[in-house]
Design a protein around this motif. Structure first.
Motif, short mmCIF file in Angstrom:
data_model
loop_
_atom_site.label_atom_id
_atom_site.label_comp_id
_atom_site.label_asym_id
_atom_site.label_seq_id
_atom_site.Cartn_x
_atom_site.Cartn_y
_atom_site.Cartn_z
N VAL A 193 0.84 -1.20 0.00
CA VAL A 193 0.00 0.00 0.00
C VAL A 193 0.88 1.25 0.00
O VAL A 193 0.64 2.20 -0.75
CB VAL A 193 -0.96 0.01 1.22
CG1 VAL A 193 -1.83 1.27 1.21
CG2 VAL A 193 -1.84 -1.24 1.23
N LYS A 194 1.90 1.24 0.84
CA LYS A 194 2.79 2.41 0.92
C LYS A 194 3.47 2.70 -0.43
O LYS A 194 3.62 3.84 -0.84
CB LYS A 194 3.87 2.18 1.99
CG LYS A 194 3.36 2.34 3.41
CD LYS A 194 4.38 1.89 4.44
CE LYS A 194 5.54 2.86 4.56
NZ LYS A 194 6.52 2.38 5.59
N ASN A 195 3.90 1.60 -1.08
CA ASN A 195 4.65 1.76 -2.33
C ASN A 195 3.77 1.87 -3.57
O ASN A 195 4.26 2.08 -4.67
CB ASN A 195 5.61 0.58 -2.50
CG ASN A 195 6.75 0.65 -1.49
OD1 ASN A 195 7.54 1.58 -1.50
ND2 ASN A 195 6.81 -0.32 -0.59
N GLY A 196 2.49 1.65 -3.38
CA GLY A 196 1.60 1.67 -4.54
C GLY A 196 1.86 0.54 -5.51
O GLY A 196 1.57 0.64 -6.70
N THR A 197 2.41 -0.57 -5.01
CA THR A 197 2.69 -1.72 -5.88
C THR A 197 1.63 -2.81 -5.70
O THR A 197 0.79 -2.74 -4.80
CB THR A 197 4.05 -2.33 -5.52
OG1 THR A 197 4.06 -2.63 -4.12
CG2 THR A 197 5.17 -1.34 -5.82
N ASN A 198 1.74 -3.81 -6.54
CA ASN A 198 0.87 -4.96 -6.38
C ASN A 198 1.29 -5.71 -5.10
O ASN A 198 2.39 -5.53 -4.59
CB ASN A 198 0.95 -5.88 -7.60
CG ASN A 198 -0.30 -6.77 -7.71
OD1 ASN A 198 -1.10 -6.91 -6.78
ND2 ASN A 198 -0.48 -7.37 -8.88
N THR A 199 0.42 -6.56 -4.62
CA THR A 199 0.68 -7.32 -3.40
C THR A 199 1.30 -8.67 -3.76
O THR A 199 0.99 -9.23 -4.82
CB THR A 199 -0.65 -7.54 -2.65
OG1 THR A 199 -1.64 -7.99 -3.58
CG2 THR A 199 -1.11 -6.24 -2.02
N PRO A 200 2.17 -9.22 -2.88
CA PRO A 200 2.84 -10.48 -3.22
C PRO A 200 1.87 -11.67 -3.30
O PRO A 200 2.15 -12.66 -3.97
CB PRO A 200 3.85 -10.67 -2.09
CG PRO A 200 3.42 -9.75 -1.00
CD PRO A 200 2.66 -8.64 -1.63
N ILE A 201 0.78 -11.59 -2.59
CA ILE A 201 -0.36 -12.49 -2.83
C ILE A 201 -1.37 -11.61 -3.52
O ILE A 201 -1.84 -10.63 -2.94
CB ILE A 201 -0.91 -13.04 -1.51
CG1 ILE A 201 0.13 -13.92 -0.83
CG2 ILE A 201 -2.22 -13.80 -1.74
CD1 ILE A 201 -0.16 -14.23 0.64
#
Lengths: 418, 418
Positions: A349-357
């Motif tokens: 969420v902090k990085n605005g990236t996709n989640t590892p799951i």
């Protein structure tokens, strides 16, 4: 990149409370700004806890929509009972908020497709908060599989071996208000496959170069629940009048596109005496057996080839994430798994990236409930497992090359974490 | 009642030799009067052994028919490769001779029906010599189940977890002449289910009040054999050019008429590091887990509830047959199982009674090979398991109320042994 995220929380039952108390509530980069539970009396307890641990500005509501309408909120964490979790997740994604969703099962495959569609239409990630993906044993296995130590992996096994009657479905010989008992009365399937399946999916690269093809499931008769009720609440208890459709044991075979097989077992209503996820990995070069507490790698310099040797491998092949976690000192009771899965979500969420799951993993794992339900009902007939990626599994790469942070300590970026 | 029986022996391979050397050859009430092997060079070795251990009048032949034509012979023991064992058994029954048949698999269901028909037309018993039915752990479980200690049994598991490549299918890095390798090249099924299924059948009363209904089986890819060959015989070995159809792991679910499930696993071609039949029994009152070496009975006075506690139960619930066996002193290397199964067969022949593992058990257990083969080929589709008793399972009683003798020491006749 955000320094701090604002979370809207829904569900303050036993699990919801625990994860705030032991995890999110104490993270400096997480502020719980709103909490919703439809059981109003519990909100006072929630307020007491959140005040105590420093989330004094948190708002409380019985209306989920209030969370979605709050433009401040970055992410929603869903800890409600199973029934409308997926619906809640979809609404959150459509409101532009990251979703963390507690482990569980869908009721129908279409829910899973709907979840994927919500992601594909909004670009908002959704992560099943499968803590067992962050188990120390499971991450060691992943670490070793990435190093090729198992050789070609051919078969994995896992179980949810956890006697739930004394302490979970029923507490202190009283009937709890746990919704799972209701599910056990009405459904017969592997309702809780993700603790073992999550880590297996990561080892077998499901949705990233591999996928499940078909699944066949059989269920035993169900005798444990009734026996427990008669023994502990008496034959006259109203609970003894209910028929519980859930099998005591559900045994599922899964075939993967890469030729691997997976065996899963739901085992929650017969006395056991020990908890087990019976996580087994079988390759051409080595293996891991949880219940036997044994690992064996014929080609490796390995002194100790007797049962009980797993700890020696932990010393040698601990996943760097766990090594880092240990340096921080124990953060919560489940050997770090709740802390680590929470950190993974928060960092994304902090990085605005996709989640590892990601949403495809989430959809797949949620689908095991209805798929096993159908197969059991058809006497073990194999059913196709949907490809929720619609073909993208053929060339999807791992998302996260470890930009993981643990309380702001980054680990070696050369280490893959899912 | 005969004081001594005359046995015709067919098959003097590794297993045939072992069972004479460690068992039958040393029983005072057994005379091996004829031995057949179609590999003539081995007959000299056989003669040497039999002379040495006192069977000086034994005749040797390459013609199986010679054994059937010999009116002296009471019983035939079949230790040949799998291919025509059932045919040999049927011919022996039709010649009026008891049959003891080594464990294995049929190739087609019809063989099993033919075997049953031979029994029903002749009244001559046929016993699969399933030594694991006489395992100490397995007999303890049976003993405890007869005493009701597991409560209602709901699920059983078993495996043949035995890495066969180094030492069995291949010996000393050379290719043995073991026929199983050929079977692994051509077939894909659970070829060797009886070690775990035999004891499970006894616990679940299959053919005696219960039966299998359906079976579903999935097989993994097969990589272990080829890997072993490449690593040990070289990629240029002619064996490396063969494709081996056998799955490394075969995972089978079985549903029984009583609602119980059985899970079986064939696991012979990937490195393991320990032998296991993974014999698990799960009931409403208690359980046994072989790999975890753990038993737990919540309602029982039980001090030691940790993994590794099985030996304590052995002290307390050892089957009387094993207690007696121990008094006699160790008879052979497999902890008595070969000795005990042999004694069970010999006693039945002496007494002219049916065998404790009878033709219906034998047919059922032989059928697992072709049934799993069909199910795997159909992607795990469940297949019906024939009722070889044709309904008689509904009211068949246990055959043997312990008229068992161990070296002429009869055990308590109140104890049921299958």
């Amino acid at each position: 990149m955000k320094d701090k995220i604002k979370v809207g929380w829904v569900g303050f039952g036993r699990r919801g409370r625990y994860t705030i108390e032991e995890g999110y509530g104490h993270m400096e980069d997480v502020e719980i700004v709103a909490l919703c539970d439809n059981y109003e009396p519990i909100l006072a307890e929630a307020k007491e806890l959140l005040d105590e641990i420093g989330h004094k500005n948190c708002k409380f509501t019985t209306e989920y929509q209030d969370l979605l309408d709050d433009p401040e909120i970055d992410a929603i964490i869903i800890m409600t009972p199973w029934l409308d979790r997926v619906e809640k997740a979809i609404r959150a994604m459509r409101a532009g908020k990251y979703v963390g969703i507690e482990v569980g099962s869908a009721y129908d495959i279409q829910e899973c497709h709907d979840l994927v569609r919500a992601y594909e239409e909004t670009g908002i990630p959704c992560m099943m908060l499968e803590n067992c993906c962050y188990g120390r044993r499971e991450m060691m296995a992943y670490n070793m599989s990435e190093q090729g130590l198992f050789g070609e992996i051919v078969h994995c096994e896992g179980a949810y071996g956890h006697y739930l009657l004394n302490g979970e479905l029923f507490r202190d010989k009283e009937v709890g208000r746990h919704y799972r008992l209701h599910e056990y009365a009405l459904r017969n399937c592997d309702q809780y496959a993700t603790h073992e399946l999550g880590p297996i999916s990561k080892v077998l690269k499901l949705n990233r170069g591999n996928k499940m093809l078909t699944l066949s499931s059989m269920g035993s008769k169900g005798r444990g629940i009734k026996q427990y009720i008669v023994d502990n609440l008496g034959a006259d208890s109203p609970y003894a009048q209910t028929h519980y459709y859930q099998s005591d044991m559900v045994s599922t075979n899964i075939k993967c596109a890469g030729g691997e097989t997976i065996h899963l077992c739901l085992d929650t209503t017969l006395p056991r005496g020990f908890y087990s996820r019976n996580f087994n990995v079988r390759g051409t070069r080595g293996n891991m057996f949880e219940d036997a507490n044994f690992m064996n790698f014929p080609g490796m310099d390995q002194e100790d080839k007797v049962k009980g040797n797993m700890d020696k491998f932990m010393e040698r092949f601990d996943h760097p994430l766990h090594t880092e976690y240990r340096k921080l000192g124990e953060k919560e009771g489940h050997e770090g798994i709740d802390w680590l899965v929470a950190r993974a979500f928060v960092e994304a969420v902090k990085n605005g990236t996709n989640t590892p799951i990601d949403v495809y993993d989430t959809a797949l794992w949620l689908s095991i409930g209805p798929l096993t339900e159908a197969s059991i009902a058809m006497g073990g007939a194999p059913v196709p497992v949907p490809d929720f990626t619609k073909g993208k599994w053929t060339n999807r790469e791992p998302i996260v090359e470890c930009k993981y942070c643990l309380d702001k300590v980054c680990v070696d970026t050369s280490v893959k974490i899912y």
